[in-house]
Design a protein around this motif. Structure first.
Motif, PDB file in Angstrom:
ATOM      1  N   ALA A   1     -61.290  41.509  75.561  1.00  0.00           N
ATOM      2  CA  ALA A   1     -60.340  41.418  76.664  1.00  0.00           C
ATOM      3  C   ALA A   1     -58.926  41.196  76.149  1.00  0.00           C
ATOM      4  O   ALA A   1     -58.699  40.782  75.020  1.00  0.00           O
ATOM      5  CB  ALA A   1     -60.744  40.278  77.587  1.00  0.00           C
ATOM      6  N   LYS A   2     -57.968  41.466  77.005  1.00  0.00           N
ATOM      7  CA  LYS A   2     -56.564  41.264  76.672  1.00  0.00           C
ATOM      8  C   LYS A   2     -56.157  39.830  76.994  1.00  0.00           C
ATOM      9  O   LYS A   2     -56.700  39.204  77.888  1.00  0.00           O
ATOM     10  CB  LYS A   2     -55.690  42.244  77.458  1.00  0.00           C
ATOM     11  CG  LYS A   2     -56.032  43.704  77.220  1.00  0.00           C
ATOM     12  CD  LYS A   2     -55.852  44.095  75.764  1.00  0.00           C
ATOM     13  CE  LYS A   2     -56.174  45.575  75.534  1.00  0.00           C
ATOM     14  NZ  LYS A   2     -56.087  45.938  74.110  1.00  0.00           N
TER      15      LYS A   2
ATOM     16  N   THR B   1     -61.766  40.210  81.526  1.00  0.00           N
ATOM     17  CA  THR B   1     -62.708  39.912  80.436  1.00  0.00           C
ATOM     18  C   THR B   1     -63.367  41.182  79.920  1.00  0.00           C
ATOM     19  O   THR B   1     -63.915  41.197  78.823  1.00  0.00           O
ATOM     20  CB  THR B   1     -63.834  38.953  80.896  1.00  0.00           C
ATOM     21  OG1 THR B   1     -64.616  39.586  81.912  1.00  0.00           O
ATOM     22  CG2 THR B   1     -63.259  37.641  81.421  1.00  0.00           C
ATOM     23  N   GLY B   2     -63.349  42.247  80.721  1.00  0.00           N
ATOM     24  CA  GLY B   2     -64.005  43.486  80.333  1.00  0.00           C
ATOM     25  C   GLY B   2     -65.451  43.561  80.776  1.00  0.00           C
ATOM     26  O   GLY B   2     -66.147  44.539  80.502  1.00  0.00           O
ATOM     27  N   SER B   3     -65.945  42.544  81.485  1.00  0.00           N
ATOM     28  CA  SER B   3     -67.335  42.518  81.914  1.00  0.00           C
ATOM     29  C   SER B   3     -67.622  43.588  82.949  1.00  0.00           C
ATOM     30  O   SER B   3     -66.786  43.881  83.803  1.00  0.00           O
ATOM     31  CB  SER B   3     -67.672  41.143  82.507  1.00  0.00           C
ATOM     32  OG  SER B   3     -68.966  41.150  83.067  1.00  0.00           O
ATOM     33  N   GLU B   4     -68.824  44.174  82.851  1.00  0.00           N
ATOM     34  CA  GLU B   4     -69.233  45.198  83.808  1.00  0.00           C
ATOM     35  C   GLU B   4     -70.259  44.677  84.805  1.00  0.00           C
ATOM     36  O   GLU B   4     -70.739  45.416  85.657  1.00  0.00           O
ATOM     37  CB  GLU B   4     -69.817  46.403  83.050  1.00  0.00           C
ATOM     38  CG  GLU B   4     -68.804  47.090  82.135  1.00  0.00           C
ATOM     39  CD  GLU B   4     -69.394  48.262  81.370  1.00  0.00           C
ATOM     40  OE1 GLU B   4     -70.628  48.460  81.448  1.00  0.00           O
ATOM     41  OE2 GLU B   4     -68.636  48.970  80.687  1.00  0.00           O
ATOM     42  N   THR B   5     -70.622  43.405  84.716  1.00  0.00           N
ATOM     43  CA  THR B   5     -71.649  42.862  85.609  1.00  0.00           C
ATOM     44  C   THR B   5     -71.077  42.394  86.942  1.00  0.00           C
ATOM     45  O   THR B   5     -71.832  42.165  87.891  1.00  0.00           O
ATOM     46  CB  THR B   5     -72.393  41.704  84.935  1.00  0.00           C
ATOM     47  OG1 THR B   5     -71.439  40.780  84.392  1.00  0.00           O
ATOM     48  CG2 THR B   5     -73.265  42.224  83.816  1.00  0.00           C
TER      49      THR B   5
ATOM     50  N   VAL C   1     -72.463  37.155  74.974  1.00  0.00           N
ATOM     51  CA  VAL C   1     -71.134  36.699  74.568  1.00  0.00           C
ATOM     52  C   VAL C   1     -70.426  37.842  73.874  1.00  0.00           C
ATOM     53  O   VAL C   1     -71.069  38.705  73.272  1.00  0.00           O
ATOM     54  CB  VAL C   1     -71.173  35.465  73.623  1.00  0.00           C
ATOM     55  CG1 VAL C   1     -71.788  34.259  74.314  1.00  0.00           C
ATOM     56  CG2 VAL C   1     -71.891  35.773  72.323  1.00  0.00           C
ATOM     57  N   TRP C   2     -69.108  37.878  73.979  1.00  0.00           N
ATOM     58  CA  TRP C   2     -68.330  38.857  73.237  1.00  0.00           C
ATOM     59  C   TRP C   2     -66.992  38.219  72.871  1.00  0.00           C
ATOM     60  O   TRP C   2     -66.444  37.419  73.615  1.00  0.00           O
ATOM     61  CB  TRP C   2     -68.136  40.157  74.012  1.00  0.00           C
ATOM     62  CG  TRP C   2     -67.480  40.054  75.360  1.00  0.00           C
ATOM     63  CD1 TRP C   2     -66.190  40.352  75.687  1.00  0.00           C
ATOM     64  CD2 TRP C   2     -68.108  39.644  76.603  1.00  0.00           C
ATOM     65  NE1 TRP C   2     -65.958  40.144  77.032  1.00  0.00           N
ATOM     66  CE2 TRP C   2     -67.119  39.727  77.609  1.00  0.00           C
ATOM     67  CE3 TRP C   2     -69.390  39.228  76.940  1.00  0.00           C
ATOM     68  CZ2 TRP C   2     -67.387  39.398  78.946  1.00  0.00           C
ATOM     69  CZ3 TRP C   2     -69.653  38.889  78.265  1.00  0.00           C
ATOM     70  CH2 TRP C   2     -68.662  38.984  79.243  1.00  0.00           C
ATOM     71  N   ARG C   3     -66.523  38.554  71.666  1.00  0.00           N
ATOM     72  CA  ARG C   3     -65.318  37.914  71.148  1.00  0.00           C
ATOM     73  C   ARG C   3     -64.094  38.446  71.874  1.00  0.00           C
ATOM     74  O   ARG C   3     -64.012  39.635  72.183  1.00  0.00           O
ATOM     75  CB  ARG C   3     -65.201  38.155  69.635  1.00  0.00           C
ATOM     76  CG  ARG C   3     -64.562  36.960  68.916  1.00  0.00           C
ATOM     77  CD  ARG C   3     -64.772  37.001  67.417  1.00  0.00           C
ATOM     78  NE  ARG C   3     -63.887  37.906  66.724  1.00  0.00           N
ATOM     79  CZ  ARG C   3     -63.607  37.828  65.422  1.00  0.00           C
ATOM     80  NH1 ARG C   3     -64.151  36.883  64.688  1.00  0.00           N
ATOM     81  NH2 ARG C   3     -62.816  38.691  64.854  1.00  0.00           N
ATOM     82  N   SER C   4     -63.152  37.579  72.154  1.00  0.00           N
ATOM     83  CA  SER C   4     -61.926  37.973  72.836  1.00  0.00           C
ATOM     84  C   SER C   4     -60.918  38.491  71.819  1.00  0.00           C
ATOM     85  O   SER C   4     -61.227  38.640  70.637  1.00  0.00           O
ATOM     86  CB  SER C   4     -61.346  36.768  73.582  1.00  0.00           C
ATOM     87  OG  SER C   4     -60.800  35.831  72.660  1.00  0.00           O
TER      88      SER C   4
END
Length: 296
Positions: free
Chosen positions: A56-57, A70-74, A131-134
């Motif tokens: 994410a930015k 966050t870039g989440s697609e859920t 989890v995903w790194r920012s």
């Protein structure tokens, strides 16, 4: 209900405890309680996302995260983690999930490493947590599927431990941003430090697959399937053959939730790898103590 069969329950403190008269008896009961927990979690499976969102930015001061940022697609409910707590206020069900995460990964890690916490509720989604790194290599975003809190709690616990394995092995204190060419293991998160857990893990295990450091980061689905078919005893699950980061996170999850393996298979060696680090053994003990209070 969360106490082991050999434990007593103190209603005043809300804690399980062992009633014993000697160190030897206490140790025997402790070992029995530990074996019970391993048996309960033995058949649990990681339900991790096959693909993580793009980083994410960064946000401006005072701006709250959303699934877009966050870039989440859920498309669940997103809470921003701050020193004042989570914003906006959590619902009761979401608060219980947040408390579960804090118990397993530790409240200090949750506060220091997580930028956002998302809860979604999708029975058709096989992912229990991710989890995903920012853009900040020290910080992560996390999502949890509420469905697993009641239907497959053991899988949710194992998956959160799996995801914690990513935070533990891929944060900036282990894998730094790439500055020019990386002379060691290069991952999408950056360049692994010489003494990092994952670089050592690569030297001990992934070099044996005939892959270079660059290739070890990501494998195509067909290459991963071929690797697993060729060496099924080298991986604790088929998912772990996807790439070195998933292999390490899956082996870490086995290290935490299962009894110490005694076999000679490579997958057993991978699980025993973590016992070589006293700080990780202490971490295992803490997580297992927390899991014992919430597994039922």
């Amino acid at each position: 209900a969360s106490c082991a069969t050999v434990e007593k329950y103190d209603a005043l403190s809300g804690q399980c405890y062992l009633e014993c008269d000697s160190d030897k008896q206490c140790q025997k009961l402790s070992d029995q309680a530990d074996a019970e927990l391993s048996q309960i979690l033995a058949q649990s499976q990681s339900k991790a996302a096959p693909k993580k969102p793009d980083p994410a930015k960064p946000l401006g001061t005072g701006v709250l995260y959303t699934t877009d940022s966050t870039g989440s697609e859920t498309k669940g409910s997103v809470y921003t983690v701050s020193t004042q707590g989570l914003q906006p206020s959590l619902t009761a069900a979401h608060q219980n999930l947040w408390l579960l995460v804090n118990k397993l990964i530790g409240s200090q890690v949750a506060q220091q490493r997580l930028l956002s916490f998302e809860v979604f509720n999708d029975a058709n989604n096989d992912t229990a947590a991710a989890v995903w790194r920012s853009d900040d290599p020290a910080k992560w975003h996390m999502s949890v599927n509420l469905t697993f809190a009641s239907q497959a709690k053991k899988d949710l616990i194992r998956t959160i431990v799996h995801e914690y394995g990513h935070i533990l092995t891929l944060s900036n204190n282990q894998v730094a941003d790439v500055q020019g060419a990386c002379p060691r293991l290069q991952l999408s998160e950056g360049c692994a430090d010489q003494s990092s857990y994952i670089n050592t893990y690569y030297d001990q295990f992934w070099k044996a697959y005939g892959l270079t450091a660059g290739q070890a980061g990501e494998l195509s689905r067909s290459d991963a399937a071929e690797l697993y078919a060729r060496q099924p005893q080298a991986f604790v699950s088929e998912y772990s053959s996807t790439n070195i980061t998933e292999d390490m996170a899956e082996s870490f999850a086995d290290f935490v939730v299962k009894a110490k393996p005694t076999g000679s298979a490579v997958k057993d060696q991978k699980t025993r790898f973590f016992y070589g680090y006293p700080e990780l053994v202490a971490l295992r003990d803490r997580i297992r103590a927390a899991a014992a209070t919430v597994v039922n």
